[in-house]
Design an enzyme around this catalytic site. Structure first.
Site, PDB file in Angstrom:
ATOM      1  CE1 TYR A  57      44.237 -88.803  54.787  1.00 44.02           C
ATOM      2  CE2 TYR A  57      44.668 -87.244  53.031  1.00 44.02           C
ATOM      3  CZ  TYR A  57      45.023 -87.836  54.226  1.00 44.02           C
ATOM      4  OH  TYR A  57      46.179 -87.433  54.859  1.00 44.02           O
ATOM      5  CD  GLN A 175      51.474 -84.854  54.485  1.00 43.04           C
ATOM      6  OE1 GLN A 175      50.346 -85.052  54.921  1.00 43.04           O
ATOM      7  NE2 GLN A 175      51.745 -84.924  53.197  1.00 43.04           N
ATOM      8  CG  LEU A 206      43.519 -74.491  59.911  1.00 44.04           C
ATOM      9  CD1 LEU A 206      42.187 -74.286  59.200  1.00 44.04           C
ATOM     10  CD2 LEU A 206      44.085 -73.145  60.366  1.00 44.04           C
ATOM     11  NE  ARG A 208      43.256 -83.508  64.974  1.00 42.29           N
ATOM     12  CZ  ARG A 208      44.583 -83.262  65.069  1.00 42.29           C
ATOM     13  NH1 ARG A 208      45.334 -83.250  63.988  1.00 42.29           N
ATOM     14  NH2 ARG A 208      45.132 -83.020  66.241  1.00 42.29           N
ATOM     15  CD  GLN A 285      35.669 -75.245  55.391  1.00 46.22           C
ATOM     16  OE1 GLN A 285      36.213 -76.051  54.633  1.00 46.22           O
ATOM     17  NE2 GLN A 285      35.106 -75.607  56.527  1.00 46.22           N
TER      18      GLN A 285
HETATM   19  N1  LIG Z   1      50.230 -87.550  56.608  1.00 44.62           N
HETATM   20  C1  LIG Z   1      49.322 -87.721  57.548  1.00 44.62           C
HETATM   21  O1  LIG Z   1      49.383 -88.672  58.329  1.00 44.62           O
HETATM   22  C2  LIG Z   1      48.226 -86.685  57.657  1.00 44.62           C
HETATM   23  C3  LIG Z   1      47.401 -86.669  58.790  1.00 44.62           C
HETATM   24  C4  LIG Z   1      46.418 -85.688  58.853  1.00 44.62           C
HETATM   25  C5  LIG Z   1      46.273 -84.772  57.830  1.00 44.62           C
HETATM   26  N2  LIG Z   1      47.072 -84.823  56.724  1.00 44.62           N
HETATM   27  C6  LIG Z   1      46.930 -83.885  55.600  1.00 44.62           C
HETATM   28  O2  LIG Z   1      46.912 -82.558  56.093  1.00 44.62           O
HETATM   29  C7  LIG Z   1      45.697 -81.927  55.678  1.00 44.62           C
HETATM   30  C8  LIG Z   1      45.270 -80.886  56.691  1.00 44.62           C
HETATM   31  O3  LIG Z   1      44.976 -81.487  57.941  1.00 44.62           O
HETATM   32  P1  LIG Z   1      43.477 -81.738  58.422  1.00 44.62           P
HETATM   33  O4  LIG Z   1      42.580 -81.675  57.230  1.00 44.62           O
HETATM   34  O5  LIG Z   1      43.502 -82.962  59.251  1.00 44.62           O
HETATM   35  O6  LIG Z   1      43.169 -80.594  59.412  1.00 44.62           O
HETATM   36  P2  LIG Z   1      43.316 -78.995  59.446  1.00 44.62           P
HETATM   37  O7  LIG Z   1      43.805 -78.446  58.189  1.00 44.62           O
HETATM   38  O8  LIG Z   1      44.060 -78.715  60.676  1.00 44.62           O
HETATM   39  O9  LIG Z   1      41.798 -78.591  59.691  1.00 44.62           O
HETATM   40  C9  LIG Z   1      40.842 -78.792  58.697  1.00 44.62           C
HETATM   41  C10 LIG Z   1      39.480 -78.363  59.184  1.00 44.62           C
HETATM   42  O10 LIG Z   1      39.499 -77.018  59.657  1.00 44.62           O
HETATM   43  C11 LIG Z   1      38.251 -76.419  59.408  1.00 44.62           C
HETATM   44  N3  LIG Z   1      38.453 -75.189  58.614  1.00 44.62           N
HETATM   45  C12 LIG Z   1      39.238 -75.017  57.519  1.00 44.62           C
HETATM   46  N4  LIG Z   1      39.131 -73.765  57.057  1.00 44.62           N
HETATM   47  C13 LIG Z   1      38.253 -73.136  57.852  1.00 44.62           C
HETATM   48  C14 LIG Z   1      37.711 -71.835  57.874  1.00 44.62           C
HETATM   49  N5  LIG Z   1      38.047 -70.900  56.983  1.00 44.62           N
HETATM   50  N6  LIG Z   1      36.830 -71.526  58.858  1.00 44.62           N
HETATM   51  C15 LIG Z   1      36.466 -72.430  59.779  1.00 44.62           C
HETATM   52  N7  LIG Z   1      36.939 -73.699  59.805  1.00 44.62           N
HETATM   53  C16 LIG Z   1      37.817 -74.033  58.851  1.00 44.62           C
HETATM   54  C17 LIG Z   1      37.405 -77.397  58.604  1.00 44.62           C
HETATM   55  O11 LIG Z   1      36.571 -78.135  59.487  1.00 44.62           O
HETATM   56  P3  LIG Z   1      34.985 -78.218  59.211  1.00 44.62           P
HETATM   57  O12 LIG Z   1      34.843 -78.423  57.732  1.00 44.62           O
HETATM   58  O13 LIG Z   1      34.500 -79.349  60.027  1.00 44.62           O
HETATM   59  O14 LIG Z   1      34.452 -76.889  59.661  1.00 44.62           O
HETATM   60  C18 LIG Z   1      38.476 -78.306  58.043  1.00 44.62           C
HETATM   61  O15 LIG Z   1      37.980 -79.567  57.703  1.00 44.62           O
HETATM   62  C19 LIG Z   1      44.734 -83.096  55.477  1.00 44.62           C
HETATM   63  O16 LIG Z   1      43.577 -82.739  54.737  1.00 44.62           O
HETATM   64  C20 LIG Z   1      45.634 -84.070  54.802  1.00 44.62           C
HETATM   65  O17 LIG Z   1      45.818 -83.726  53.445  1.00 44.62           O
HETATM   66  C21 LIG Z   1      48.047 -85.767  56.647  1.00 44.62           C
END
Ligand SMILES: NC(=O)c1ccc[n+]([C@@H]2O[C@H](COP(=O)([O-])OP(=O)(O)OC[C@H]3O[C@@H](n4cnc5c(N)ncnc54)[C@H](OP(=O)(O)O)[C@@H]3O)[C@@H](O)[C@H]2O)c1
Length: 331
Positions: A57, A175, A206, A208, A285
């Site tokens: 990351y 995970q 969420l 993404r 957020q």
């Molecule tokens: N193990 C793996 O292979 C893997 C893969 C993916 C993710 N992950 C982990 O899982 C975590 C979560 O997944 P993710 O970050 O990909 O996506 P997510 O949690 O599904 O979505 C994150 C995005 O949602 C938006 N968001 C969050 N809160 C919000 C709010 N209150 N209002 C409006 N928009 C909001 C933001 O986008 P904006 O900032 O652009 O508005 C934020 O960057 C990652 O950070 C990581 O730690 C792991």
């Protein structure tokens, strides 16, 4: 905040974890470091006690920001740090590499960036198909016995891969991707983990940001954003997913007086995931966090949700675009 045990590791944390992929900036259109650090503090103020990160990351930046925030705030003992290993990079070319010498080097780098003596949950990010999984298990178990990590996790692994791993070393968690729009783990990983007593740290709660309720047909994503290559955010598919969000939003408001974001996170938890990883990069957020507490989905609501999903998204897309190449390159 609801709490959960991480398998039989003896570790316990909040059922909402802070995801820090976007905080790293790379593949998310850059990062504002002041906001990133404020987000980590806000998460802890809200009662979050699990921070999920990874070397990849921001190519080390997310780990550094987590380490700096926790060290400057004297907050290390208030949270569990879950980071990862097994993905390396050459420039911006990402490849799987779980060779023992690589994992040893990664561990030392993560400890340094995170400014900590021990990593609470050390997870294999993606299985390296060219390194036997039992060899990876031996390596991580050695780290655990040395006291450099407290518990072992895997990510993006099948039940068969977890069986092979667990024949050698104890696993506390898995995970996988899991959210209203990405439900593949209901077929195998979720029942396996439930049966075997492994914690499920669900990522992308969420989808993404698709389930945040903030995105609309006019929203554009930069060329350097992961959402630019996610087929859900393009053309006909994007319209389908947005239409589903609108119906989910109405259901969330009418039945529970909550936002679609709260419904999406509550759904992940009520489906049996131990922890929902919520990616955030600005402190506000996380303000809706209170709306996920104190209520649960009933059978009628689950059926209504399934109906909305089937109606709008007859052929859901798996997040396979996230998968790194299977063959290691460079060697
Ligand atoms: N193990 C793996 O292979 C893997 C893969 C993916 C993710 N992950 C982990 O899982 C975590 C979560 O997944 P993710 O970050 O990909 O996506 P997510 O949690 O599904 O979505 C994150 C995005 O949602 C938006 N968001 C969050 N809160 C919000 C709010 N209150 N209002 C409006 N928009 C909001 C933001 O986008 P904006 O900032 O652009 O508005 C934020 O960057 C990652 O950070 C990581 O730690 C792991």
């Amino acid at each position: 905040m609801e709490q959960i045990k991480l398998g039989d590791s003896g570790l316990e944390c909040s059922r909402i974890g802070l995801g820090t992929w976007a905080i790293g900036g790379w593949q998310w259109g850059g990062t504002d470091e002041g906001q990133a650090i404020a987000t980590i503090y806000a998460a802890i103020d809200h009662g979050i006690t699990l921070i999920d990160t990874a070397p990849i990351y921001g190519l080390g930046r997310a780990e550094e920001l987590c380490g700096n925030a926790l060290a400057s705030g004297h907050l290390r003992e208030h949270v569990l740090i879950a980071t990862k290993c097994g993905l390396s990079w050459d420039g911006k070319q990402v490849y799987r590499d779980s060779r023992p010498s690589t994992l040893r080097r990664e561990l030392e780098q993560s400890l340094r960036r995170l400014r900590t003596e021990v990593i609470d949950v050390y997870q294999v990010h993606w299985p390296d198909l060219q390194t036997p999984i039992d060899e990876t298990a031996v390596t991580l178990e050695a780290f655990r016995r040395e006291g450099k990590i407290r518990a072992i996790g895997v990510s993006n692994c099948s039940p068969e891969q977890m069986d092979a791993f667990r024949a050698v070393a104890p696993l506390a968690s898995v995970q996988p991707p899991y959210n209203l729009f990405e439900r593949d783990i209901e077929r195998d990983v979720l029942p396996y983990a439930t049966h075997e007593g492994l914690a499920v740290l669900a990522y992308g709660a969420l989808c993404r940001g698709l389930l945040s309720g903030r995105l609309g047909p006019e929203t554009r994503f930069g060329d350097d954003e992961i959402r630019h290559v996610d087929p859900k955010f393009h053309g006909r598919r994007y319209q389908q997913y947005l239409a589903a969000v609108e119906d989910l939003r109405a259901l969330a408001r009418q039945r529970f007086s909550v936002s679609v974001l709260a419904l999406a996170v509550r759904w992940v938890l009520d489906q049996g995931a131990s922890v929902a990883l919520w990616g955030a990069r600005r402190p506000e957020q996380l303000d809706p966090i209170g709306a996920m507490e104190g209520w649960q989905l009933d059978d009628d609501a689950r059926a209504a949700i399934d109906d909305i999903l089937i109606r709008h998204i007859p052929d859901p897309l798996a997040p396979s675009f996230l998968e790194p190449p299977r063959i290691r390159s460079p060697p």
